[in-house]
Write an enzyme that holds these catalytic residues in place. Structure first.
Site, PDB file in Angstrom:
ATOM      1  N   HIS A  90       0.825  -1.208   0.000  1.00 31.16           N
ATOM      2  CA  HIS A  90       0.000   0.000   0.000  1.00 31.16           C
ATOM      3  C   HIS A  90       0.869   1.272   0.000  1.00 31.16           C
ATOM      4  O   HIS A  90       0.727   2.139  -0.866  1.00 31.16           O
ATOM      5  CB  HIS A  90      -0.937  -0.015   1.210  1.00 31.16           C
ATOM      6  CG  HIS A  90      -1.526   1.320   1.537  1.00 31.16           C
ATOM      7  ND1 HIS A  90      -2.527   1.893   0.784  1.00 31.16           N
ATOM      8  CD2 HIS A  90      -1.250   2.212   2.521  1.00 31.16           C
ATOM      9  CE1 HIS A  90      -2.827   3.066   1.292  1.00 31.16           C
ATOM     10  NE2 HIS A  90      -2.075   3.296   2.344  1.00 31.16           N
ATOM     11  N   ASP A 119       5.797  20.436 -27.689  1.00 30.70           N
ATOM     12  CA  ASP A 119       6.007  19.128 -27.058  1.00 30.70           C
ATOM     13  C   ASP A 119       7.041  19.312 -25.960  1.00 30.70           C
ATOM     14  O   ASP A 119       7.481  20.437 -25.698  1.00 30.70           O
ATOM     15  CB  ASP A 119       6.481  18.069 -28.079  1.00 30.70           C
ATOM     16  CG  ASP A 119       6.138  16.647 -27.616  1.00 30.70           C
ATOM     17  OD1 ASP A 119       6.178  16.376 -26.396  1.00 30.70           O
ATOM     18  OD2 ASP A 119       5.829  15.805 -28.465  1.00 30.70           O
ATOM     19  N   TRP A 153       7.289   0.474   3.454  1.00 35.25           N
ATOM     20  CA  TRP A 153       7.767   1.247   2.294  1.00 35.25           C
ATOM     21  C   TRP A 153       9.144   1.820   2.566  1.00 35.25           C
ATOM     22  O   TRP A 153       9.836   2.243   1.647  1.00 35.25           O
ATOM     23  CB  TRP A 153       6.763   2.344   1.919  1.00 35.25           C
ATOM     24  CG  TRP A 153       6.959   3.670   2.600  1.00 35.25           C
ATOM     25  CD1 TRP A 153       6.561   3.980   3.859  1.00 35.25           C
ATOM     26  CD2 TRP A 153       7.600   4.841   2.064  1.00 35.25           C
ATOM     27  NE1 TRP A 153       6.904   5.277   4.156  1.00 35.25           N
ATOM     28  CE2 TRP A 153       7.541   5.834   3.067  1.00 35.25           C
ATOM     29  CE3 TRP A 153       8.199   5.151   0.844  1.00 35.25           C
ATOM     30  CZ2 TRP A 153       8.075   7.113   2.878  1.00 35.25           C
ATOM     31  CZ3 TRP A 153       8.736   6.423   0.663  1.00 35.25           C
ATOM     32  CH2 TRP A 153       8.670   7.382   1.673  1.00 35.25           C
ATOM     33  N   SER A 183      12.900   6.332 -14.174  1.00 30.10           N
ATOM     34  CA  SER A 183      11.796   6.976 -14.892  1.00 30.10           C
ATOM     35  C   SER A 183      11.670   8.441 -14.476  1.00 30.10           C
ATOM     36  O   SER A 183      11.614   9.344 -15.314  1.00 30.10           O
ATOM     37  CB  SER A 183      10.500   6.220 -14.597  1.00 30.10           C
ATOM     38  OG  SER A 183       9.381   7.030 -14.826  1.00 30.10           O
ATOM     39  N   SER A 184      11.649   8.668 -13.162  1.00 33.44           N
ATOM     40  CA  SER A 184      11.476  10.042 -12.680  1.00 33.44           C
ATOM     41  C   SER A 184      12.669  10.909 -13.013  1.00 33.44           C
ATOM     42  O   SER A 184      12.530  12.104 -13.296  1.00 33.44           O
ATOM     43  CB  SER A 184      11.284  10.056 -11.163  1.00 33.44           C
ATOM     44  OG  SER A 184      10.081   9.445 -10.809  1.00 33.44           O
ATOM     45  N   HIS A 267      12.464  12.537   2.850  1.00 29.96           N
ATOM     46  CA  HIS A 267      11.765  13.771   3.168  1.00 29.96           C
ATOM     47  C   HIS A 267      11.556  14.655   1.941  1.00 29.96           C
ATOM     48  O   HIS A 267      10.428  15.100   1.693  1.00 29.96           O
ATOM     49  CB  HIS A 267      12.371  14.567   4.320  1.00 29.96           C
ATOM     50  CG  HIS A 267      11.447  15.674   4.683  1.00 29.96           C
ATOM     51  ND1 HIS A 267      10.398  15.514   5.540  1.00 29.96           N
ATOM     52  CD2 HIS A 267      11.313  16.914   4.155  1.00 29.96           C
ATOM     53  CE1 HIS A 267       9.673  16.622   5.568  1.00 29.96           C
ATOM     54  NE2 HIS A 267      10.219  17.488   4.738  1.00 29.96           N
ATOM     55  N   GLU A 269      11.121  13.648  -0.865  1.00 25.62           N
ATOM     56  CA  GLU A 269      10.047  12.951  -1.573  1.00 25.62           C
ATOM     57  C   GLU A 269       8.664  13.477  -1.160  1.00 25.62           C
ATOM     58  O   GLU A 269       7.751  13.575  -1.978  1.00 25.62           O
ATOM     59  CB  GLU A 269      10.152  11.444  -1.289  1.00 25.62           C
ATOM     60  CG  GLU A 269       9.072  10.587  -1.952  1.00 25.62           C
ATOM     61  CD  GLU A 269       9.403  10.156  -3.372  1.00 25.62           C
ATOM     62  OE1 GLU A 269      10.237  10.830  -4.019  1.00 25.62           O
ATOM     63  OE2 GLU A 269       8.845   9.146  -3.821  1.00 25.62           O
ATOM     64  N   TYR A 271       7.954  16.503  -0.386  1.00 29.98           N
ATOM     65  CA  TYR A 271       7.724  17.748  -1.126  1.00 29.98           C
ATOM     66  C   TYR A 271       7.588  17.487  -2.611  1.00 29.98           C
ATOM     67  O   TYR A 271       6.887  18.223  -3.314  1.00 29.98           O
ATOM     68  CB  TYR A 271       8.829  18.763  -0.807  1.00 29.98           C
ATOM     69  CG  TYR A 271       8.656  19.204   0.617  1.00 29.98           C
ATOM     70  CD1 TYR A 271       7.540  19.967   0.965  1.00 29.98           C
ATOM     71  CD2 TYR A 271       9.501  18.776   1.622  1.00 29.98           C
ATOM     72  CE1 TYR A 271       7.299  20.299   2.275  1.00 29.98           C
ATOM     73  CE2 TYR A 271       9.270  19.110   2.938  1.00 29.98           C
ATOM     74  CZ  TYR A 271       8.174  19.867   3.255  1.00 29.98           C
ATOM     75  OH  TYR A 271       7.920  20.191   4.558  1.00 29.98           O
ATOM     76  N   SER A 282      -2.693  26.591  -6.771  1.00 33.17           N
ATOM     77  CA  SER A 282      -2.407  27.978  -7.165  1.00 33.17           C
ATOM     78  C   SER A 282      -2.973  28.320  -8.539  1.00 33.17           C
ATOM     79  O   SER A 282      -3.153  29.491  -8.863  1.00 33.17           O
ATOM     80  CB  SER A 282      -0.897  28.233  -7.182  1.00 33.17           C
ATOM     81  OG  SER A 282      -0.329  27.902  -5.953  1.00 33.17           O
ATOM     82  N   HIS A 316      14.615  14.350  11.090  1.00 32.78           N
ATOM     83  CA  HIS A 316      13.448  14.402  11.985  1.00 32.78           C
ATOM     84  C   HIS A 316      12.669  13.079  11.945  1.00 32.78           C
ATOM     85  O   HIS A 316      11.783  12.869  12.755  1.00 32.78           O
ATOM     86  CB  HIS A 316      12.546  15.621  11.727  1.00 32.78           C
ATOM     87  CG  HIS A 316      11.858  15.665  10.386  1.00 32.78           C
ATOM     88  ND1 HIS A 316      11.417  16.838   9.829  1.00 32.78           N
ATOM     89  CD2 HIS A 316      11.539  14.697   9.495  1.00 32.78           C
ATOM     90  CE1 HIS A 316      10.845  16.572   8.658  1.00 32.78           C
ATOM     91  NE2 HIS A 316      10.904  15.290   8.440  1.00 32.78           N
ATOM     92  N   HIS A 317      13.004  12.229  10.988  1.00 31.10           N
ATOM     93  CA  HIS A 317      12.412  10.880  10.986  1.00 31.10           C
ATOM     94  C   HIS A 317      13.205   9.939  11.888  1.00 31.10           C
ATOM     95  O   HIS A 317      12.851   8.768  12.021  1.00 31.10           O
ATOM     96  CB  HIS A 317      12.379  10.318   9.570  1.00 31.10           C
ATOM     97  CG  HIS A 317      11.499  11.105   8.654  1.00 31.10           C
ATOM     98  ND1 HIS A 317      10.152  10.884   8.534  1.00 31.10           N
ATOM     99  CD2 HIS A 317      11.763  12.164   7.841  1.00 31.10           C
ATOM    100  CE1 HIS A 317       9.626  11.736   7.680  1.00 31.10           C
ATOM    101  NE2 HIS A 317      10.591  12.531   7.249  1.00 31.10           N
ATOM    102  N   THR A 342       5.611  27.658   4.009  1.00 33.72           N
ATOM    103  CA  THR A 342       4.323  26.981   3.841  1.00 33.72           C
ATOM    104  C   THR A 342       3.200  27.897   4.310  1.00 33.72           C
ATOM    105  O   THR A 342       2.142  27.991   3.664  1.00 33.72           O
ATOM    106  CB  THR A 342       4.302  25.662   4.638  1.00 33.72           C
ATOM    107  OG1 THR A 342       5.518  24.959   4.376  1.00 33.72           O
ATOM    108  CG2 THR A 342       3.142  24.781   4.215  1.00 33.72           C
ATOM    109  N   LYS A 345       2.345  30.416   1.737  1.00 32.47           N
ATOM    110  CA  LYS A 345       1.448  29.895   0.692  1.00 32.47           C
ATOM    111  C   LYS A 345       0.003  29.889   1.175  1.00 32.47           C
ATOM    112  O   LYS A 345      -0.896  30.371   0.483  1.00 32.47           O
ATOM    113  CB  LYS A 345       1.859  28.467   0.328  1.00 32.47           C
ATOM    114  CG  LYS A 345       2.981  28.409  -0.687  1.00 32.47           C
ATOM    115  CD  LYS A 345       3.015  27.043  -1.319  1.00 32.47           C
ATOM    116  CE  LYS A 345       4.299  26.826  -2.080  1.00 32.47           C
ATOM    117  NZ  LYS A 345       4.380  27.602  -3.317  1.00 32.47           N
ATOM    118  N   ARG A 464       1.850   1.724  14.908  1.00 32.96           N
ATOM    119  CA  ARG A 464       1.544   1.441  13.502  1.00 32.96           C
ATOM    120  C   ARG A 464       2.153   0.099  13.125  1.00 32.96           C
ATOM    121  O   ARG A 464       2.974  -0.462  13.859  1.00 32.96           O
ATOM    122  CB  ARG A 464       2.079   2.550  12.608  1.00 32.96           C
ATOM    123  CG  ARG A 464       3.585   2.625  12.555  1.00 32.96           C
ATOM    124  CD  ARG A 464       4.050   3.882  11.868  1.00 32.96           C
ATOM    125  NE  ARG A 464       4.093   3.731  10.411  1.00 32.96           N
ATOM    126  CZ  ARG A 464       4.901   4.455   9.632  1.00 32.96           C
ATOM    127  NH1 ARG A 464       5.726   5.353  10.161  1.00 32.96           N
ATOM    128  NH2 ARG A 464       4.879   4.288   8.333  1.00 32.96           N
TER     129      ARG A 464
END
Ligand code: HEM
Ligand SMILES: [Cu+2]
Length: 573
Positions: A90, A119, A153, A183-184, A267, A269, A271, A282, A316-317, A342, A345, A464
């Site tokens: 998941h 293109d 994950w 790919s990315s 982290h 990731e 963002y 926006s 922080h993780h 943030t 925004k 968890r």
């Protein structure tokens, strides 16, 4: 393809430019072959959007199975192994196969259109990006035919080493990260080059649409973060199969090295997932508030600041790993700092709505869902960035609630805003409004019923990644509420799927610009022709479509004023 498109779009008002003679144009293939060999950014965009949405459905079914298992205390519906496999699949699916690549899907379809290009810079490389993504997904899902991965994950070592995860599923996970990462990466380079070089005349950086700004920052973050995870999973692979011991303490390696490498990627990731969502918000808010975005420069610049700070907060993780206090304090303070851009925004979005002429259409409503839910996710994020607080709630459902508010309540609601906003451009047809609003209502209620109470479940101490829990206190009741919410949420998502399937063929015809949009994608037909634009207008502001509508109106004033009494208010809007 030439000038017959001209009459249907507002281009008619502009001077035609000389035709270009093309050499070596390939003949148009038909049907399946066309989809398999296409290098058109719009077709590749559609392939991305459809494929990633299928993965979203798979990830959603896995989530519902997890929630079913947790619906009652000491449930025996799933074995512990299956449960571990499900949350691993998941989380991995939602992140690597849905949220990150669907943003590339929107980017593929809309970046060239929004900047007035015909293109992407490298169309074939673009096709390669998509096929690498699909291969990654297939390799990963093939593991359900043997043993899916079970290490979460995050695949923390030593759990993901061969001793504890002997099955090939863990290797499938590694290859998924390699393939989707490649790919990315290829896609990110393509976005960067396209945005840097192929903008319409007059489109300086200060006139770049805000969605394009966020895709640019998304691309840069991918380029910075992906090599780190690619290296890390390669080390994991050699640890597992070739006798190295980078992460193995018995061979002098360090399991914590994995956590550092993983979160140095992980982290940013977050963002990578949420910034393009900010971009969609926006774009949508000003159109449906009929007002220019409040503080364009601040909104654009804050994305860059968020990305920069996002590279400084990874540990922080890891607050519960042994670290000197000064390190804990550094990562706490750097995490706090992200609240500033943030907050800028959120302030600007609210100010954009303030005193606007609000049109409560489905895209806007999803934006409002985003705003409220992402705000909650942001606030709990500040809470867990306080390391003594994190010591209490780390690895509990409080954290699960926090990141679902950011990713599901934030990024996914923004994605849905994007679907409702851009569907007419992609298909030429409108989605059904009442069905869209019902979908939103069920998703909004379902989401909050599922996840709000998980904060409490976490503070009551439920960890968890556990497949069962004892029937103490209110644990079972709270989990039941959460499970019911998940099914309401699923129903809401189903309504959008039905809406899309119905409207693709039967929806009312949209026309080039159904929302009176601000950006160039609304300048061409819906769906756009193969070459996007016959002529690309000169850009004079951040809202080129307003300039063009004004121009058209000025040139045909008497006729238009008679035809449409609302024209004037649109112009002022
Ligand atoms: C469709 C609604 C969703 C539901 C009902 C749901 C439910 C859950 C549940 C119950 C867990 C906890 C499993 C456990 O710790 O035992 C979980 C974990 C997770 N979810 Fe979701 N989720 C949803 C959507 C999403 C989305 C959209 C994302 C990301 C974009 C996401 C990312 C994750 C991640 C990363 C984990 C952690 C997996 C791990 O522990 O390795 N989820 N989800
Ligand atoms: Cu983080």
């Amino acid at each position: 393809m030439a000038s017959d498109t001209l009459t249907e779009t507002p281009t008619a008002a502009l001077k035609p430019v000389p035709e270009i003679t093309a050499h070596g144009v390939q003949r148009q293939r038909s049907g399946l072959m066309d989809w398999l060999t296409t290098t058109d950014h719009k077709k590749i965009g559609i392939l991305y959007l459809v494929t990633t949405f299928v993965f979203f459905i798979l990830g959603g079914v896995e989530a519902l199975m997890i929630r079913l298992q947790l619906g009652t205390a000491q449930n025996t519906l799933l074995t512990p192994e299956t449960y571990n496999q499900l949350f691993t699949m998941h989380g991995t699916t939602m992140i690597f196969l849905f949220v990150v690549p669907i943003m590339a899907g929107f980017g593929n379809y809309f970046v060239p259109l929004m900047i007035g290009a015909r293109d992407m810079a490298f169309p074939r490389l673009n096709a390669l990006s998509f096929w690498l993504l699909l291969s990654g997904g297939l390799v990963f899902y093939a593991s359900i035919f043997f043993t899916p991965p079970e290490a979460g994950w995050t695949s923390y070592t030593p759990l993901s080493l061969e001793a504890f995860s002997p099955s090939g599923g863990q290797d499938a996970w590694i290859f998924l990260v390699h393939l989707t990462g490649l790919s990315s990466l290829v896609g990110a380079v393509n976005f960067y080059v396209t945005i840097a070089n192929m903008r319409a005349p007059g489109m300086g950086w200060g006139r770049l649409p805000l969605f394009v700004w966020t895709i640019l920052v998304y691309a840069i973050l991918l380029i910075l973060a992906l090599p780190v995870i690619a290296g890390a999973v390669t080390l994991l692979l050699t640890d597992r199969h070739f006798g190295t011991g980078f992460f193995d303490p018995t061979q002098g390696g360090s399991p914590l090295l994995w956590q550092h490498l993983f979160w140095f990627f992980g982290h940013p990731e977050v963002y990578i997932m949420v910034l393009p969502g900010f971009g969609i918000i926006s774009e949508v808010l000003p159109v449906f508030a009929r007002k220019p975005i409040f503080g364009y420069k601040a909104v654009a610049a804050s994305s860059v600041v968020i990305a920069f700070l996002g590279l400084l907060v990874w540990a922080h993780h890891m607050f519960t790993t042994p670290s000197p206090t000064v390190v804990l304090v550094f990562f706490m303070m750097s995490s706090f700092l992200i609240a500033i851009p943030t907050g800028v925004k959120i302030f600007n979005w609210v100010a954009t709505l303030w005193r606007g002429t609000i049109e409560f259409k489905t895209p806007l409503i999803f934006c409002i869902g985003f705003l409220s839910q992402f705000l909650i996710g942001g606030i709990t994020g500040i809470m867990v960035a306080i390391f003594p607080v994190d010591w209490q709630v780390h690895d509990t459902y409080f954290v699960v609630a926090h990141f679902h508010y950011v990713l599901m309540g934030g990024a996914v609601f923004a994605i849905f805003a994007g679907i409702y906003y851009w569907f007419p451009k992609i298909t030429g047809r409108m989605l059904n409004e009442p069905l869209g609003k019902w979908s939103f209502a069920l998703m909004f209620i379902g989401f909050n019923v599922t996840f709000l109470i998980q904060h409490t479940i976490g503070m009551d101490g439920m960890p968890r990644r556990v497949y069962e829990y004892p029937d103490v206190g209110h644990l079972q009741l709270y989990n039941q509420i959460s499970t019911v919410g998940a099914f309401i949420l699923g129903l809401g998502i189903l309504l959008t799927i039905i809406n899309v399937l119905r409207s693709v063929k039967k929806g009312p015809v949209a026309g080039p610009d159904p929302w009176k949009g601000n950006t160039l994608e609304w300048f061409t037909e819906s769906p756009p022709p193969l070459n996007n634009f016959d002529l690309v207008p000169r850009i004079r502001s951040v809202e080129p479509m307003k300039d063009i509508r004004r121009e058209v109106e000025r040139q045909s004033e008497p006729a238009l004023a008679a035809a449409s009494p609302s024209a004037e208010s649109t112009l002022r809007g």
